[in-house]
Design a protein around this motif. Structure first.
Motif, PDB file in Angstrom:
ATOM      1  N   VAL A   1     -11.247   1.734   1.058  1.00 12.93           N
ATOM      2  CA  VAL A   1     -11.907   1.227   2.257  1.00 12.93           C
ATOM      3  C   VAL A   1     -10.910   0.766   3.325  1.00 12.93           C
ATOM      4  O   VAL A   1     -10.807   1.357   4.392  1.00 12.93           O
ATOM      5  CB  VAL A   1     -12.904   0.097   1.926  1.00 12.93           C
ATOM      6  N   ILE A   2     -10.154  -0.318   3.061  1.00 11.54           N
ATOM      7  CA  ILE A   2      -9.329  -0.912   4.115  1.00 11.54           C
ATOM      8  C   ILE A   2      -7.852  -0.557   3.997  1.00 11.54           C
ATOM      9  O   ILE A   2      -7.064  -0.888   4.883  1.00 11.54           O
ATOM     10  CB  ILE A   2      -9.467  -2.451   4.109  1.00 11.54           C
ATOM     11  N   GLY A   3      -7.463   0.122   2.915  1.00 10.60           N
ATOM     12  CA  GLY A   3      -6.049   0.378   2.681  1.00 10.60           C
ATOM     13  C   GLY A   3      -5.398   1.206   3.770  1.00 10.60           C
ATOM     14  O   GLY A   3      -4.316   0.866   4.261  1.00 10.60           O
ATOM     15  N   SER A   4      -6.046   2.293   4.189  1.00  9.15           N
ATOM     16  CA  SER A   4      -5.472   3.170   5.208  1.00  9.15           C
ATOM     17  C   SER A   4      -5.323   2.449   6.544  1.00  9.15           C
ATOM     18  O   SER A   4      -4.305   2.590   7.227  1.00  9.15           O
ATOM     19  CB  SER A   4      -6.349   4.413   5.382  1.00  9.15           C
ATOM     20  N   PHE A   5      -6.342   1.674   6.905  1.00  8.51           N
ATOM     21  CA  PHE A   5      -6.288   0.952   8.178  1.00  8.51           C
ATOM     22  C   PHE A   5      -5.177  -0.102   8.162  1.00  8.51           C
ATOM     23  O   PHE A   5      -4.359  -0.160   9.091  1.00  8.51           O
ATOM     24  CB  PHE A   5      -7.636   0.286   8.456  1.00  8.51           C
ATOM     25  N   CYS A   6      -5.138  -0.909   7.104  1.00  7.83           N
ATOM     26  CA  CYS A   6      -4.124  -1.967   7.027  1.00  7.83           C
ATOM     27  C   CYS A   6      -2.720  -1.376   6.971  1.00  7.83           C
ATOM     28  O   CYS A   6      -1.801  -1.860   7.656  1.00  7.83           O
ATOM     29  CB  CYS A   6      -4.374  -2.845   5.802  1.00  7.83           C
ATOM     30  N   GLY A   7      -2.534  -0.329   6.164  1.00  5.77           N
ATOM     31  CA  GLY A   7      -1.230   0.297   6.075  1.00  5.77           C
ATOM     32  C   GLY A   7      -0.801   0.923   7.387  1.00  5.77           C
ATOM     33  O   GLY A   7       0.373   0.829   7.780  1.00  5.77           O
ATOM     34  N   GLY A   8      -1.748   1.551   8.090  1.00 10.91           N
ATOM     35  CA  GLY A   8      -1.419   2.172   9.368  1.00 10.91           C
ATOM     36  C   GLY A   8      -1.027   1.159  10.422  1.00 10.91           C
ATOM     37  O   GLY A   8      -0.046   1.355  11.159  1.00 10.91           O
ATOM     38  N   VAL A   9      -1.772   0.058  10.502  1.00 10.13           N
ATOM     39  CA  VAL A   9      -1.458  -0.984  11.484  1.00 10.13           C
ATOM     40  C   VAL A   9      -0.113  -1.630  11.169  1.00 10.13           C
ATOM     41  O   VAL A   9       0.705  -1.858  12.075  1.00 10.13           O
ATOM     42  CB  VAL A   9      -2.579  -2.042  11.516  1.00 10.13           C
ATOM     43  N   TRP A  10       0.113  -1.922   9.906  1.00  9.64           N
ATOM     44  CA  TRP A  10       1.376  -2.553   9.499  1.00  9.64           C
ATOM     45  C   TRP A  10       2.561  -1.641   9.820  1.00  9.64           C
ATOM     46  O   TRP A  10       3.594  -2.086  10.349  1.00  9.64           O
ATOM     47  CB  TRP A  10       1.340  -2.881   8.013  1.00  9.64           C
ATOM     48  N   SER A  11       2.430  -0.347   9.508  1.00 13.20           N
ATOM     49  CA  SER A  11       3.502   0.606   9.816  1.00 13.20           C
ATOM     50  C   SER A  11       3.748   0.691  11.316  1.00 13.20           C
ATOM     51  O   SER A  11       4.901   0.780  11.769  1.00 13.20           O
ATOM     52  CB  SER A  11       3.150   1.995   9.269  1.00 13.20           C
ATOM     53  N   LEU A  12       2.672   0.652  12.097  1.00 18.95           N
ATOM     54  CA  LEU A  12       2.817   0.722  13.556  1.00 18.95           C
ATOM     55  C   LEU A  12       3.557  -0.497  14.095  1.00 18.95           C
ATOM     56  O   LEU A  12       4.417  -0.378  14.977  1.00 18.95           O
ATOM     57  CB  LEU A  12       1.440   0.836  14.201  1.00 18.95           C
ATOM     58  N   VAL A  13       3.238  -1.666  13.563  1.00 16.66           N
ATOM     59  CA  VAL A  13       3.924  -2.892  13.976  1.00 16.66           C
ATOM     60  C   VAL A  13       5.411  -2.804  13.632  1.00 16.66           C
ATOM     61  O   VAL A  13       6.278  -3.139  14.448  1.00 16.66           O
ATOM     62  CB  VAL A  13       3.281  -4.123  13.313  1.00 16.66           C
ATOM     63  N   LEU A  14       5.720  -2.330  12.422  1.00 18.52           N
ATOM     64  CA  LEU A  14       7.127  -2.177  12.031  1.00 18.52           C
ATOM     65  C   LEU A  14       7.831  -1.160  12.922  1.00 18.52           C
ATOM     66  O   LEU A  14       9.009  -1.345  13.276  1.00 18.52           O
ATOM     67  CB  LEU A  14       7.218  -1.731  10.569  1.00 18.52           C
ATOM     68  N   TYR A  15       7.140  -0.104  13.298  1.00 19.51           N
ATOM     69  CA  TYR A  15       7.720   0.928  14.162  1.00 19.51           C
ATOM     70  C   TYR A  15       8.086   0.344  15.527  1.00 19.51           C
ATOM     71  O   TYR A  15       9.172   0.605  16.065  1.00 19.51           O
ATOM     72  CB  TYR A  15       6.709   2.056  14.313  1.00 19.51           C
ATOM     73  N   VAL A  16       7.196  -0.460  16.081  1.00 20.49           N
ATOM     74  CA  VAL A  16       7.465  -1.098  17.374  1.00 20.49           C
ATOM     75  C   VAL A  16       8.677  -2.020  17.266  1.00 20.49           C
ATOM     76  O   VAL A  16       9.577  -1.999  18.124  1.00 20.49           O
ATOM     77  CB  VAL A  16       6.227  -1.882  17.857  1.00 20.49           C
ATOM     78  N   ILE A  17       8.717  -2.823  16.207  1.00 16.35           N
ATOM     79  CA  ILE A  17       9.853  -3.728  16.010  1.00 16.35           C
ATOM     80  C   ILE A  17      11.143  -2.930  15.816  1.00 16.35           C
ATOM     81  O   ILE A  17      12.204  -3.286  16.350  1.00 16.35           O
ATOM     82  CB  ILE A  17       9.600  -4.657  14.812  1.00 16.35           C
ATOM     83  N   GLY A  18      11.059  -1.830  15.062  1.00  9.20           N
ATOM     84  CA  GLY A  18      12.230  -1.000  14.849  1.00  9.20           C
ATOM     85  C   GLY A  18      12.758  -0.410  16.145  1.00  9.20           C
ATOM     86  O   GLY A  18      13.970  -0.414  16.393  1.00  9.20           O
ATOM     87  N   LEU A  19      11.870   0.095  16.991  1.00 12.67           N
ATOM     88  CA  LEU A  19      12.287   0.632  18.287  1.00 12.67           C
ATOM     89  C   LEU A  19      12.908  -0.457  19.153  1.00 12.67           C
ATOM     90  O   LEU A  19      13.917  -0.240  19.830  1.00 12.67           O
ATOM     91  CB  LEU A  19      11.085   1.254  19.003  1.00 12.67           C
TER      92      LEU A  19
END
Length: 253
Positions: free
Chosen positions: A192-210
């Motif tokens: 149910v929520i795993g894909s959404f939570c994982g996607g948002v978390w990865s996106l946040v890390l990507y922004v911080i990484g950039l």
């Protein structure tokens, strides 16, 4: 007083003279004093914080499971110092393997989950009918092409960074910001929520990484990823508006 780091070329504020530490790369700089010895004048971009290596997967002589787990832990819980400490030069194959292990692991676990617990809403059957291939075949093909997908995605993101944020060079910084943001993808196996939570978390890390790899503000880092989407939406709106005006002008007597 403003000083310029001789190691990473970043500008930063200092108070007084003497030995100062660059906040970006932790290099030691001597201001208003004799230059340091050659082996002390340039420090490598720091990969440690309080004695602990932040990205052992990237910097260890040989990759190991312990280095993988430690790197994932730091990227998830302390992303800003983690990406600041990650060297943008070299390490392409390590970064690719890190991305493949987490994204590929998530794909394999999702495939295993679909085999053991088939969906009751026929979503997989509908997907197979739409693409004309078995779900298992599509997932295994994606697993094989993950490195190419990562490289392509990073290339588009880097073009966006050049256009919207004025970034020059340092493609590996963009690539590592993407690949080392992959750890949350393992949450895709949570129903149910795993894909959404994982996607948002990865996106946040990507922004911080950039932001950390390219010395950007948070707003500019967000613009790097959102800019192309906003540009497409604006162009689509303009195209629709022009077509509407042309249709109205053509239909008027």
């Amino acid at each position: 007083m403003e000083a310029k780091c001789a190691n990473c070329s970043a500008n930063f504020e200092v108070v007084g003279t003497g030995v100062q530490t660059c906040p970006w790369c932790n290099a030691k700089l001597a201001l208003g004093a004799p230059p340091p010895l050659p082996n002390e004048s340039r420090a490598p971009r720091a990969a440690v914080e309080q004695g602990e290596v932040l990205n052992p997967w990237d910097s260890a002589p040989e990759p190991s499971m312990g280095a993988l787990i430690s790197t994932a832990k730091h990227s998830l819980l302390a992303p800003a110092p983690f990406f600041k400490a990650t060297q943008s030069e070299g390490g392409h194959w390590r970064a690719t393997l890190y991305y493949w292990l987490f994204q590929g692991g998530a794909l394999l676990l999702g495939l295993l989950e679909s085999e053991l617990f088939p969906a009751s809403d026929n979503s997989i059957a509908e997907f197979e009918a739409m693409v004309g291939l078995p779900y298992r075949t599509v997932m295994l093909a994606m697993l094989l092409f993950l490195p190419l997908m990562a490289l392509t995605s990073a290339a588009f993101a880097h073009l966006s960074a050049m256009f919207f944020a004025g970034v020059r060079g340092n493609f590996m910084g963009t690539y590592k910001a993407l690949t080392y943001s992959a750890a949350p993808s393992i949450l895709n196996v949570v129903p149910v929520i795993g894909s959404f939570c994982g996607g948002v978390w990865s996106l946040v890390l990507y922004v911080i990484g950039l932001r950390e790899q390219h010395r950007l503000t948070t707003g500019r880092a967000v613009l790097v990823l959102a800019g192309p989407i906003l540009l497409v939406l604006c162009l689509s709106f303009v195209a629709i508006l022009v077509l509407g005006i042309s249709s109205a002008a053509g239909g008027s007597p």
